[in-house]
Design a protein around this motif. Sequence first.
Motif, mmCIF file in Angstrom:
data_model
loop_
_atom_site.group_PDB
_atom_site.id
_atom_site.type_symbol
_atom_site.label_atom_id
_atom_site.label_comp_id
_atom_site.label_asym_id
_atom_site.label_seq_id
_atom_site.Cartn_x
_atom_site.Cartn_y
_atom_site.Cartn_z
ATOM 1 N N PRO A 86 -15.672 19.005 10.889
ATOM 2 C CA PRO A 86 -16.589 19.497 11.939
ATOM 3 C C PRO A 86 -16.751 18.500 13.085
ATOM 4 N N TYR A 87 -16.712 17.201 12.785
ATOM 5 C CA TYR A 87 -16.818 16.203 13.847
ATOM 6 C C TYR A 87 -15.581 16.226 14.743
ATOM 7 N N ASP A 144 -24.181 15.224 4.289
ATOM 8 C CA ASP A 144 -23.237 16.295 4.590
ATOM 9 C C ASP A 144 -21.878 15.932 3.998
ATOM 10 N N ALA A 180 -27.298 16.952 14.983
ATOM 11 C CA ALA A 180 -26.623 17.023 13.688
ATOM 12 C C ALA A 180 -25.373 17.887 13.739
ATOM 13 N N ASP A 181 -25.388 18.929 14.577
ATOM 14 C CA ASP A 181 -24.262 19.861 14.645
ATOM 15 C C ASP A 181 -23.341 19.601 15.827
ATOM 16 N N SER A 182 -23.564 18.532 16.584
ATOM 17 C CA SER A 182 -22.738 18.280 17.770
ATOM 18 C C SER A 182 -22.182 16.859 17.813
ATOM 19 N N GLN A 183 -22.253 16.135 16.697
ATOM 20 C CA GLN A 183 -21.790 14.754 16.688
ATOM 21 C C GLN A 183 -20.266 14.685 16.779
ATOM 22 N N SER A 231 -26.160 13.305 20.840
ATOM 23 C CA SER A 231 -25.721 14.419 20.003
ATOM 24 C C SER A 231 -26.752 14.723 18.929
ATOM 25 N N SER A 234 -28.960 17.256 22.548
ATOM 26 C CA SER A 234 -28.354 17.400 21.215
ATOM 27 C C SER A 234 -27.360 18.550 21.147
ATOM 28 N N SER A 235 -26.580 18.725 22.205
ATOM 29 C CA SER A 235 -25.591 19.796 22.235
ATOM 30 C C SER A 235 -24.262 19.261 22.739
ATOM 31 N N ASN A 288 -15.862 19.141 17.031
ATOM 32 C CA ASN A 288 -16.837 18.847 18.085
ATOM 33 C C ASN A 288 -16.218 17.987 19.178
ATOM 34 N N ARG A 321 -18.814 17.585 4.184
ATOM 35 C CA ARG A 321 -17.752 18.437 4.719
ATOM 36 C C ARG A 321 -16.631 17.633 5.352
#
Length: 286
Positions: free
Chosen positions: A77-78, A71, A228-231, A226, A145-146, A81, A73
């Motif tokens: 994004p982290y 990834d 992949a999208d909530s780390q 977590s 994982s959320s 989160n 980006r």
Amino acid sequence: MNAKLLLLTRLLVYGVLLLAALFFLAPLYVMLVTSFKDAEQIRAGNLVSLPQALNLEAWRLAWSSACTGVDCRGLQPYFLNSVTMVVPAVLISTAWGAVNGYVLSLWRFRGSEFLFGLLLFGVFMPFQVVLLPMSQVLGDLGLSSSVFGLVLVHSLAGMAGTTLFFRNYYSAIPRELVNAARLDGAGFWRIFWRIVLPMSTPILMVTLIWQFTNIWNDFLFGVAFSGADSQPITVGLNNLANTSSSVKNYNVDMAAAIIAGLPTMLVYVLAGQYFVKGLTAGAVKG
């Protein structure tokens, strides 16, 4: 003679404090100046030299386009989160601890001391031992994982510590205030909102800062619970630093590390005096 001795003592104390400050600030200085250097200056090998110019390219890459695994980006994004996770987790665990401390100190019941003793296990128990049962609970609740799962985990993990803070602080409040309010017809929540909470500013500041620092800097729960999208930011920083590339971009790594640690540094710079005052108030009361 006494005046000279006092002056020498002060100079010695200030000298030791200055050396300690330089020792602890040296890594931050190296990180900061490296983050503003380009690749040529870094290859020159002088860690403590100032950058020839303020180059913000490493900061841009760290924030928006550096690769963390596959990834690319950056840390943005982290970071988002972590903000989404930390704010509710801090508020929930602090509010939960305040109510628990209020009950266990001013509304004691049979077995309350035993219950408080059980809660203390949560302060000293290594978090590694709860990874498997907590994972099972999150799976049963559908929160694996959320970000919401991480909020729940941190709220539960911080409850013991916040309860300890508030319980010890509230134990110094004269019970006569509560008894007088009860005689006037005030109930449980009215006493809490009108009498106890307005007296809680010092311990509230201590608990909020303490919880924010612990949750923001946590890596164990972040990497264990977590997806992949909530780390959170700590996992993103680890992924960025361990991503293989042909040339190691130390300036990007340093900029990323400062971005990850910036919120906690700002909290202590802007609110550190309230943290110290709150600890002092608690020490005097307890």
